[in-house]
Design an enzyme around this catalytic site. Structure first.
Site, PDB file in Angstrom:
ATOM      1  N   ASN A  13       0.768  -1.404  -0.450  1.00 19.98           N
ATOM      2  CA  ASN A  13       0.071  -0.254   0.436  1.00 19.98           C
ATOM      3  C   ASN A  13       0.309   1.282   0.142  1.00 19.98           C
ATOM      4  OD1 ASN A  13       0.815  -1.502   2.580  1.00 19.98           O
ATOM      5  ND2 ASN A  13      -0.345   0.786   3.548  1.00 19.98           N
ATOM      6  N   SER A  42     -11.354  -5.211   0.240  1.00 22.79           N
ATOM      7  CA  SER A  42     -11.830  -3.674   1.194  1.00 22.79           C
ATOM      8  C   SER A  42     -11.773  -2.935   0.195  1.00 22.79           C
ATOM      9  CB  SER A  42     -11.120  -3.195   2.190  1.00 22.79           C
ATOM     10  OG  SER A  42     -11.925  -2.461   2.554  1.00 22.79           O
ATOM     11  N   HIS A  62     -13.952  -0.331   0.150  1.00 25.01           N
ATOM     12  CA  HIS A  62     -13.787   1.651   0.342  1.00 25.01           C
ATOM     13  C   HIS A  62     -12.059   1.537  -0.690  1.00 25.01           C
ATOM     14  CE1 HIS A  62     -10.143   2.563   3.408  1.00 25.01           C
ATOM     15  NE2 HIS A  62     -11.631   1.441   3.350  1.00 25.01           N
ATOM     16  N   THR A 122     -26.018 -10.049  11.414  1.00 26.45           N
ATOM     17  CA  THR A 122     -26.681  -8.973  10.880  1.00 26.45           C
ATOM     18  C   THR A 122     -25.750  -8.899   9.643  1.00 26.45           C
ATOM     19  OG1 THR A 122     -28.828  -9.347  12.424  1.00 26.45           O
ATOM     20  CG2 THR A 122     -28.247  -7.994  10.483  1.00 26.45           C
ATOM     21  N   CYS A 164      -1.345   5.333   8.558  1.00 22.31           N
ATOM     22  CA  CYS A 164      -1.285   4.830   9.572  1.00 22.31           C
ATOM     23  C   CYS A 164      -0.101   5.306  10.383  1.00 22.31           C
ATOM     24  CB  CYS A 164      -1.592   3.624   9.579  1.00 22.31           C
ATOM     25  SG  CYS A 164      -2.621   2.536   8.553  1.00 22.31           S
TER      26      CYS A 164
HETATM   27  C1  LIG Z   1      -6.423   0.081   3.420  1.00 19.09           C
HETATM   28  C2  LIG Z   1      -5.692  -1.384   3.622  1.00 19.09           C
HETATM   29  C3  LIG Z   1      -6.310  -2.499   4.627  1.00 19.09           C
HETATM   30  C4  LIG Z   1      -7.514  -1.983   5.523  1.00 19.09           C
HETATM   31  O1  LIG Z   1      -8.301  -2.311   5.331  1.00 19.09           O
HETATM   32  P1  LIG Z   1      -9.595  -1.828   5.926  1.00 19.09           P
HETATM   33  O2  LIG Z   1     -11.061  -2.086   5.225  1.00 19.09           O
HETATM   34  O3  LIG Z   1      -9.741  -0.301   5.833  1.00 19.09           O
HETATM   35  O4  LIG Z   1      -9.500  -2.089   6.900  1.00 19.09           O
HETATM   36  C5  LIG Z   1      -4.916  -3.652   4.881  1.00 19.09           C
HETATM   37  N1  LIG Z   1      -4.409  -3.830   3.834  1.00 19.09           N
HETATM   38  C6  LIG Z   1      -4.096  -2.658   3.578  1.00 19.09           C
HETATM   39  C7  LIG Z   1      -2.928  -3.329   2.284  1.00 19.09           C
HETATM   40  C8  LIG Z   1      -4.739  -1.673   2.778  1.00 19.09           C
HETATM   41  O5  LIG Z   1      -4.604  -0.678   1.638  1.00 19.09           O
END
Ligand SMILES: *Cc1c(COP(=O)(O)O)cnc(C)c1O
Length: 427
Positions: free
Chosen positions: A182, A230, A232, A268, A356
């Site tokens: 990331n 994920s 988003h 749920t 982070c």
């Molecule tokens: C954003 C991210 C996560 C965390 O995902 P969330 O849905 O925000 O909890 C985990 N791993 C990587 C590589 C990410 O970029």
């Protein structure tokens, strides 16, 4: 003359003044651009994703576990989303489990395999550049009797599959290496690492949160047993994700309660979010060929432009094996945070390494792992582009960042431009 009169005198023109001020202020606001280059942190919900979600907040509010037709509508929507997620990664719907996001999927995969192994003092292999959702989970397990090998990476952030092989012991219960980093965008040799895991009969988990929806992913071709994704990170909603669990993989249950998700993840279902996740993953994966080609061209233009106009700069991550939208560059003699503030003041949203770690003085663990000294790691910026990024956005950053870096360097006691650089500036 008197106080009251003066007061009124001020009050009335003040509001008139305020009205006159408005157009001027409005112009400034319109002039100030918003250029979002932090798509690795999160992305906006796509309008068609929102549209697909909306009915499930209001008229289609049934609990998927109930028996009447209102509930069946919700259940059907959840199952359709499951099919879409499965299709996007080459899995079958029965192997997809919805979670609250990437963090939960990572926690479930790692803790679930650790506990299910039944081996006391089990061993986990991971890399030193994982997301904190993986690293902190592994550290927690270390405090609970497990041992963990954190594999080093090379200067580009690549894990060597031979190192994975060498780290395997008869106590190894899980190998977890991310699909794409990331911070620096490096894409790991997942297929080869998966092959090592398979040879030894060890489950292989990959955190593919940055990859799904951006590059093609196939759990069968790439020997993946567990995969985190994920919503988003690909224009879906926040707070929803999935864990792919290959049929037959031994994994414990992480969340206990009702019988949802085949009794493996209670609670749920977040129906609107799951519907949004399905819609988002379907659109994003369909657009990968077109969007990734366009975005990587812009990424390369940004990287080339920054490296050629700003002295003492370097690219972090692999030059080719990298995510289409990721440009991570270090500038010596400047602080990432200062650059971010000045970029923000001209409407550009970017990041220093990882969201982070911002707010802490420790430089990014990823940049340290690829061998950057502290000073260079501190002066790093991550720009993550998307299909919505325009050539004009890239040009705007290329126009303004050299001046920002130069201004900050002039204030830095550490910066002594050498002759060569001075010449460059004169040209
Ligand atoms: C954003 C991210 C996560 C965390 O995902 P969330 O849905 O925000 O909890 C985990 N791993 C990587 C590589 C990410 O970029």
């Amino acid at each position: 003359m008197c106080g009251a009169e003066a007061g009124m005198g001020i009050a009335i023109p003040a509001s008139g003044q305020d009205m006159m001020d408005k157009p001027a202020r409005w112009e400034v606001m319109q002039e100030k651009r918003t250029i979002y280059m932090d798509n690795a942190a999160t992305t906006p919900v796509h309008p068609e994703v929102l549209e697909a979600m909306l009915p499930y907040f209001t008229e289609r509010y049934g609990n998927p576990s109930s028996v009447y037709s209102l509930a069946r509508e919700s259940r059907k929507a959840v199952e359709e989303a499951r099919e879409k997620v499965a299709k996007a990664i080459g899995a079958t719907p029965g192997e997809i489990f919805f979670t609250s996001g990437g963090t939960e999927s990572d926690n479930w995969a790692i803790k679930g395999c650790a506990w299910a192994s039944g081996k006391k003092g089990g061993h986990i292999i991971t890399s030193s550049i994982e997301h904190h959702a993986v690293l902190h989970t592994c550290q927690y397990l270390e405090k609970n009797g497990f041992s963990v090998t954190y594999l080093p990476v090379d200067e580009y952030g690549l894990v060597n599959p031979a190192d994975v092989e060498a780290a395997v012991t008869d106590r190894t219960v899980l190998i977890s290496v991310m699909y794409a980093n990331n911070e620096i965008g490096t894409m790991e040799p997942v297929r080869e690492i998966g092959a090592v895991a398979r040879d030894h009969g060890i489950p292989f988990h990959t955190d593919a949160v940055q990859a799904v929806g951006h590059v093609p992913v196939d759990v069968n071709q790439e020997n993946i047993d567990l995969l985190s994704l994920s919503g988003h990170k690909f224009n879906g909603p926040k707070g929803v994700g999935a864990l792919y669990i290959r049929k037959g993989t031994r994994i414990g249950t992480y969340e206990h309660g009702g019988g949802q998700e085949k009794r493996r993840r209670a609670g749920t279902e977040n129906v609107p979010a799951i519907v949004g996740l399905g819609k988002a993953v379907e659109s994003a994966t369909a657009e990968i060929p077109e969007v990734s080609a366009r975005v990587s061209r812009m990424r390369d233009r940004l990287i080339r432009g920054l490296l050629s106009t700003i002295p003492h700069s370097r690219l972090n991550g692999h030059p080719e094996k990298r995510l289409p939208g990721n440009a991570n560059v270090s500038f010596e003699f400047v602080e990432g945070e200062s650059m971010l503030l000045l970029l923000d003041s001209i409407g550009v949203s970017a990041s220093t390494g990882s969201a982070c770690t911002s707010g802490s003085l420790e430089p990014s663990h990823v940049l340290l792992a690829i061998g950057l000294p502290h000073e260079k790691a501190h002066g790093s910026l991550r720009f993550t582009l998307s299909g919505d990024t325009t050539g004009g956005d890239v040009d705007y950053v290329l126009l303004h960042l050299p001046g920002i870096v130069d201004r900050l360097r002039q204030m830095s006691p550490l910066y002594k431009p050498d002759e060569k650089e001075v010449k460059c500036n004169v040209q």
